[in-house]
Design a protein around this motif. Structure first.
Motif: not given
Length: 422
Positions: A359-373
């Motif tokens: 789901x896009x629910x799972x794509x979203x934290x990958x992007x959020x984590x990427x901002x943190x990275x």
């Protein structure tokens, strides 16, 4: 570790039924609970005077807006004359997760087993990165976004990806005792359960029912990308995935006030909600970036609040692709910002389990984590600047098989962490 196959519905786009009248709000019906958003409340009024003027119970107040509850009675016309920037919307059970099902590629726990755990336990969660099990299971997806190369470059700088960054996960809560989160949560005085109104935002309930486990998965995926970040768990959705406008609004403000750099919203609504729009703007004013999911209806047009983000500088609307870069059949499209993998991603689940979600629910934290990275690569940068860098290095997916019909509707492309750190 073996997972039992379950026809567990995916947490999908939340449906909102509300009314918004920016200039002349209508009085609510004779029963039910509503929220009233008052733009730029008069600073000369005390909280009690503000409540008296608008005939509601004050929920939260910031310099930008105030939120009040109104229970089953007409609004006072004099108040409306004094403040035309008032919006009245339904409050209770506005956010709802429908019982979503599909052909088997979406909404199920995958194949029923995860055969890559080796010993059959979840001890790998504590092996250093806190996400090695998920990294192994999701190898193709994470290779497609260059995660290994990016983490290696940051580690070579004697840094940990995401270190010093706080990422608020506003969801069903988090399994606070899962080994995946040991030492990876923000200080306990920043946690909040807005559903039960206490300080323990536990992702509770029986796995395989409702939306149980959704928040744990989301938090775990963000830490897979940025293992040095700290997750701030905030619970606004119950076991069935339902929630209220006032809880979500308060959680966004709480996250910003308690130092969240990034706010993950793996949820959505069918229409804009003024209270939430104002809360996000407030969070942006304190330097936070909000990342929200596009929705899982498969159609053009995004759920809110992602639909309001577009290519704005502060916030990111996220859609899903498979590891080859083709748009996921379930992913909504249109004014997206970025794409990330979102099919069959393995992450932590309550009771020390692991599970695969789509789901896009799972794509979203990958992007959020990427901002943190991105915030920990090279010179220290703000969350907003890091989000811009993420967009600037994204890989256009227009030429990928299956994407020809979505030209101009897939944002700037799929996140590319190798390019980001190269």
């Amino acid at each position: 570790m073996r997972l039992t196959r379950s026809a567990f519905p995916l947490f999908t786009a939340l449906l909102l039924a509300g009314c918004a009248a920016p200039t002349a709000p209508q009085a609510p019906a004779a029963s039910g609970e509503y929220v009233m958003t008052v733009g730029t409340p008069d600073p000369a009024l005390s909280d009690a005077q503000l409540s008296a003027r608008y005939g509601g119970a004050l929920v939260i107040r910031t310099p930008r807006f105030a939120l009040l509850r109104v229970t089953g009675r007409p609004l006072r016309s004099a108040a409306l004359e004094r403040a035309p920037d008032v919006t009245v919307e339904r409050n209770t059970d506005v956010f709802r997760v429908p019982n979503f099902s599909s052909s088997g590629t979406v909404g199920l726990w995958g194949s029923g087993t995860v055969g890559l755990w080796g010993s059959g336990t979840v001890g790998l969660w504590g092996s250093g990165s806190g996400a090695s099990a998920a990294n192994t299971a999701n190898y193709a997806e994470y290779t497609s976004i260059g995660l290994d190369a990016a983490q290696a470059r940051i580690t070579a700088q004697n840094r940990t990806p995401g270190a010093g960054v706080t990422l608020a996960v506003i969801d069903t809560g988090v399994d606070l005792n899962h080994p995946a989160f040991a030492g990876r949560l923000s200080p306990a005085n920043t946690w909040k359960d807005f559903v039960d109104n206490d300080a323990l935002p536990q992702d509770q309930g029986q796995m395989g029912t409702g939306a149980v486990g959704h928040g744990s998965e989301v938090a775990g995926l963000s830490l897979t990308v940025a293992p040095g970040a700290r997750v701030m768990p905030l619970r606004v959705l119950d076991e069935q995935g339902g929630g209220d406008v006032d809880d979500l609004t308060q959680a966004i403000v709480w996250a910003a006030d308690h130092g969240a750099n990034i706010i993950n919203l793996s949820l959505g609504a069918g229409e804009a909600v003024e209270a939430v729009t104002q809360a996000i703007a407030y969070a942006n004013s304190l330097g936070a970036v909000v990342v929200a999911s596009a929705g899982n209806g498969g159609h053009e047009g995004l759920d809110y609040p992602a639909a309001e983000f577009g290519l704005t500088s502060n916030n990111l609307a996220v859609g899903s692709v498979n590891h080859a870069g083709s748009k996921s059949a379930f992913s909504q499209y249109g004014p997206l910002t970025l794409l990330a993998p979102g099919e069959g991603l393995v992450g932590p689940a309550p009771q020390n389990q692991a599970a695969a979600w789509s789901g896009t629910s799972m794509s979203t934290p990958l992007v959020a984590g990427s901002v943190a990275l991105a915030m920990t690569h090279g010179l220290a940068r703000s969350a907003a600047d890091s989000a811009e860098r993420l967009k600037g290095t994204a890989q256009n997916m227009g030429g990928v098989s299956g994407n020809a019909n979505y030209t101009g509707k897939l944002g700037v492309g799929r996140i590319d962490l190798d390019a980001l750190t190269r």
